[in-house]
Design a protein around this motif. Structure first.
Motif, PDB file in Angstrom:
ATOM      1  N   LEU A 180       0.840  -1.194   0.000  1.00  0.00           N
ATOM      2  CA  LEU A 180       0.000   0.000   0.000  1.00  0.00           C
ATOM      3  C   LEU A 180       0.875   1.244   0.000  1.00  0.00           C
ATOM      4  N   THR A 181       0.255   2.349  -0.371  1.00  0.00           N
ATOM      5  CA  THR A 181       0.838   3.678  -0.177  1.00  0.00           C
ATOM      6  C   THR A 181      -0.090   4.430   0.772  1.00  0.00           C
ATOM      7  N   PRO A 182       0.439   5.227   1.711  1.00  0.00           N
ATOM      8  CA  PRO A 182      -0.398   5.785   2.781  1.00  0.00           C
ATOM      9  C   PRO A 182      -1.563   6.639   2.305  1.00  0.00           C
ATOM     10  N   VAL A 208       4.872  -0.948   2.795  1.00  0.00           N
ATOM     11  CA  VAL A 208       4.371   0.428   2.721  1.00  0.00           C
ATOM     12  C   VAL A 208       5.315   1.230   1.827  1.00  0.00           C
ATOM     13  N   ASP A 209       4.875   1.447   0.596  1.00  0.00           N
ATOM     14  CA  ASP A 209       5.670   2.218  -0.364  1.00  0.00           C
ATOM     15  C   ASP A 209       5.304   3.705  -0.251  1.00  0.00           C
ATOM     16  N   GLN A 210       6.221   4.561  -0.682  1.00  0.00           N
ATOM     17  CA  GLN A 210       5.999   6.014  -0.662  1.00  0.00           C
ATOM     18  C   GLN A 210       5.587   6.480   0.753  1.00  0.00           C
ATOM     19  N   PHE A 211       6.321   6.022   1.752  1.00  0.00           N
ATOM     20  CA  PHE A 211       5.999   6.350   3.141  1.00  0.00           C
ATOM     21  C   PHE A 211       5.955   7.860   3.378  1.00  0.00           C
ATOM     22  N   GLU A 212       6.692   8.617   2.553  1.00  0.00           N
ATOM     23  CA  GLU A 212       6.728  10.071   2.739  1.00  0.00           C
ATOM     24  C   GLU A 212       5.389  10.743   2.462  1.00  0.00           C
ATOM     25  N   GLU A 213       4.443  10.011   1.871  1.00  0.00           N
ATOM     26  CA  GLU A 213       3.118  10.594   1.648  1.00  0.00           C
ATOM     27  C   GLU A 213       2.449  10.992   2.963  1.00  0.00           C
ATOM     28  N   VAL A 243       6.622  -5.526   8.782  1.00  0.00           N
ATOM     29  CA  VAL A 243       6.451  -4.288   8.030  1.00  0.00           C
ATOM     30  C   VAL A 243       7.767  -3.907   7.361  1.00  0.00           C
ATOM     31  N   VAL A 244       7.662  -3.517   6.092  1.00  0.00           N
ATOM     32  CA  VAL A 244       8.799  -2.952   5.356  1.00  0.00           C
ATOM     33  C   VAL A 244       8.315  -1.641   4.745  1.00  0.00           C
ATOM     34  N   ILE A 245       9.016  -0.556   5.015  1.00  0.00           N
ATOM     35  CA  ILE A 245       8.624   0.742   4.467  1.00  0.00           C
ATOM     36  C   ILE A 245       9.720   1.241   3.523  1.00  0.00           C
ATOM     37  N   ALA A 246       9.310   2.003   2.516  1.00  0.00           N
ATOM     38  CA  ALA A 246      10.243   2.660   1.597  1.00  0.00           C
ATOM     39  C   ALA A 246      10.047   4.160   1.729  1.00  0.00           C
ATOM     40  N   VAL A 247      11.131   4.884   2.024  1.00  0.00           N
ATOM     41  CA  VAL A 247      11.041   6.307   2.335  1.00  0.00           C
ATOM     42  C   VAL A 247      12.079   7.063   1.512  1.00  0.00           C
TER      43      VAL A 247
END
Length: 694
Positions: A180-182, A208-213, A243-247
């Motif tokens: 997902l993206t936030p 969680v992709d595009q965590f900076e959203e 959980v794996v996030i991309a920031v």
């Protein structure tokens, strides 16, 4: 068409009808003929290219590169601009033929990210995938940080997820892998995805992709912190969530604002840096090989030189290779096709400008509005993408909107995913000058619009409560930013969606009603104030009239009484004339006062018992002393009012009084003594203290 290249050498025949390559080669040969058929050796000396390279340019086997073409034309004295135009036309014709004849899947993704289904085309990141996999074995919460264009999204989707789904014997198969993206409202949108799969001992993986959203799309700070808390809860020992996030790397500081997130990332962070030269070679060559194609060595070397150490160069390289594939001739991706596509930085611009040029005026304006809606202007950080609901793009003519979106998507400038539209990559923001100029020109307006869009959604979710409408400076800013949308309700040329327009016009109507109410209240208060003022004026006038009438009556009484007693009591008449004169100065009163001044005026001193035997004025002319047969001395002012208590002497009567320095001197008749209260100053003489009047 036969021709001599030099002694003992001939060129093969060409058929200009056989296609753009042979037609272009025939044109080059004709140019050489018009220049006097110089030898290729002589041309090589002029153009600083080899004989073989120049002769192959006119051989008709493949389209020469732009640089070789221009060198050939220069050596023959041709028109450089004209031949550059002809070269681009031939290149575009070749690309169109390849697109029409080829239905194969392209081996490159262009600006769009790699998806899990593209794993067989994802090369060059094997070592990074291994490190991420090892990090995930040690930690339940991990993060990938990297600059924009470093391939974070593709690493997770085409690298990590296929590895998770094809778990080895050492790794358990996940219960589910969710990505997902936030978005702007992560808790409401993804609440169900934050829960692990029930009744399963296997872990649920959440990517969680595009965590900076969380920081760029205006998420509520409290909701953002709660969302992060839910993610960080994966570190609990009994959690079944990983959980794996991309920031994006420039948001590392914002992540450090959350204590729980900071603690979770201490030893569980992977940085996606630039690819090495060997990794870049794999990303260039191996996707083409997987599709049965080859990449010309010269093109590979050129790409390596241009992309290596170029920040954010991966998406530009991928798009340039995609466009090179579209311009290819046969199975080879050549440097000629690469130049025809526009090169590393020109390919994106060429693609975007080509799509833009194909639109009419209204469609081009619609494309500008759509693309600007897909951008979130940075606040101290670079501009980012802004995933947008399809409903938010529902402005303008529906048919034109649909056409513009289809063309932008076909050119892979935007993508559609789960009901949202998004820029294919943030690289488009910096690589396309036209879009960059739009953003710079509209930056403040974009910030106002982003806040307006979020406020309109909140208003809708709250059932259109008046309390959620704009007011004050925010409403003024929105009205100034979108005057056309607030000046008329016709949506034909609006820049706002129906929801946004409804929200803004409702806010304006509410302010108008409030202003009207305020004006009404002010008018009523003003009317009441005028009424009160009028009443007060009338009352004052009535009072003044009554006062004047009373004064007239008193004045009349004074003058009448003075006339009545003038013959019997001239002093009283004079005093009455003086009182009347103080009320009103008339010629008649002035005459009376002048007549009174010539008469002897008397005033009765009504304090003694019996006869007043003597009076005397003080030196200041304002105090009068009197002595009487009652044995008292009294002090008076000139108006006949007693001053203080009388002085009682021992004698039966006071014969005479006079003012002397320091007191009043009193004389009694001979043979009678003065009262000791006055002090004795000699036989038959007493002195009362007097200090004069101040």
């Amino acid at each position: 068409m036969p021709g001599q290249t030099g002694p003992g050498r001939t060129e093969g025949e060409l058929d200009p009808e056989a296609g753009p390559v042979q037609r272009f080669a025939a044109g080059l040969r004709a140019l050489r003929e018009s220049a006097g058929r110089p030898t290729y050796r002589e041309m090589a000396r002029r153009a600083r290219y080899g004989v073989t390279t120049l002769s192959q340019a006119a051989a008709g086997k493949q389209l020469p590169t732009r640089a070789v073409t221009l060198a050939y034309v220069k050596a023959c004295g041709g028109d450089i601009a004209e031949w550059e135009r002809r070269w681009r036309e031939a290149s575009d014709e070749l690309a169109a033929e390849a697109a029409a004849d080829d239905t194969a899947r392209p081996p490159y993704r262009g600006l769009t990210r790699f998806e899990p289904g593209d794993a067989e085309l994802f090369f060059g990141r094997d070592q990074l995938v291994e490190r991420l996999t090892e990090l995930n074995r040690k930690h339940r919460f991990t993060a990938v940080f990297g600059p924009s264009g470093s391939g974070k999204s593709s690493l997770l989707r085409a690298g990590l997820i296929p590895r998770l789904r094809a778990a080895s014997d050492d790794d358990a198969t996940p219960a589910a892998v969710r990505i997902l993206t936030p978005g702007a409202d992560p808790l409401r949108t993804h609440a169900d995805r934050l829960e692990p799969v029930p009744d399963s001992d296997a872990d649920t993986w959440l990517i969680v992709d595009q965590f900076e959203e969380l920081y760029t799309l205006g998420a509520d700070p409290a909701d953002r912190d709660t969302f992060i808390d839910r993610l960080v809860a994966a570190t609990d020992a009994d959690s079944r969530l990983r959980v794996v996030i991309a920031v994006r790397a420039d948001f590392l500081g914002r992540c450090a604002e959350h204590p729980g997130l900071t603690a979770a990332l201490q030893d569980a962070t992977l940085f996606a840096g630039p690819m090495s030269r060997a990794e870049l070679r794999e990303a260039i060559v191996r996707p083409a090989a997987a599709a049965g194609l080859i990449v010309e060595r010269a093109l590979t070397d050129r790409l390596l030189d241009e992309v290596e150490d170029a920040p954010g160069g991966l998406p530009l390289m991928s798009h340039a290779l995609l466009e090179t594939w579209r311009h290819r001739s046969g199975r080879a991706l050549t440097e000629t096709a690469y130049e025809a596509a526009g090169g590393l930085h020109g390919a994106v611009v060429r693609t975007a400008e080509q799509v833009y040029a194909e639109l009419n005026g209204e469609q081009a304006e619609l494309a500008r509005r759509i693309l600007l809606r897909l951008v979130a202007p940075g606040d101290g950080t670079p501009d980012t993408r802004r995933p947008t609901d399809h409903a938010e793009l529902g402005f303008g003519d529906p048919a034109d909107t649909r056409l513009v979106l289809e063309r932008l998507a076909r050119a892979r400038l935007i993508t559609f995913d789960d009901g949202t539209a998004d820029l294919a990559h943030e690289a488009l923001i910096t690589a396309w000058p036209r879009l960059r100029a739009w953003i710079d020109a509209e930056r403040d307006r974009l910030r106002v619009h982003r806040a307006l869009s979020e406020a309109a959604r909140t208003w809708r979710e709250l059932g259109q409560e008046n309390a959620a409408l704009y007011a004050g400076s925010r409403l003024s800013a929105a009205r100034d930013a979108f005057p056309r949308d607030t000046a008329r309700p016709d949506p034909g040329d609006d820049e706002l969606t129906p929801l946004e327009r409804h929200f803004l016009t409702s806010s304006l109507r509410r302010r108008h009603r409030a202003a009207l109410l305020r004006r009404t209240v002010v008018a009523v208060l003003a009317a009441l104030a005028l009424l009160a003022t009028g009443t007060a004026v009338v009352a004052l006038q009535a009072r003044a009239t009554a006062q004047a009438e009373r004064d007239d009556a008193v004045f009349g009484q004074l003058t009448a009484e003075a006339d009545r007693v003038r013959d019997t009591n001239a002093g009283l008449a004079a005093r009455l004339d003086a009182a009347a004169y103080r009320m009103r100065s008339t010629p008649d009163l002035r005459t009376r006062l002048a007549s009174d001044a010539g008469r002897v005026l008397a005033t009765r001193l009504a304090g003694h018992d019996g006869v007043v035997s003597s009076v005397a004025f003080a030196p200041d002319g304002r105090t009068l002393a009197s002595g009487g047969h009652d044995g008292t001395v009294r002090l008076w002012d000139t108006g006949g009012r007693a001053l203080g208590e009388p002085l009682r002497l021992g004698a039966d009567r006071v014969g005479a009084v006079a003012f002397a320095p320091g007191g009043v001197t009193c004389w009694s008749p001979p043979g009678r003594a003065a009262s000791s209260a006055c002090g004795t100053c000699g036989t038959g003489r007493a002195r009362a203290p007097w200090a004069g009047r101040r």
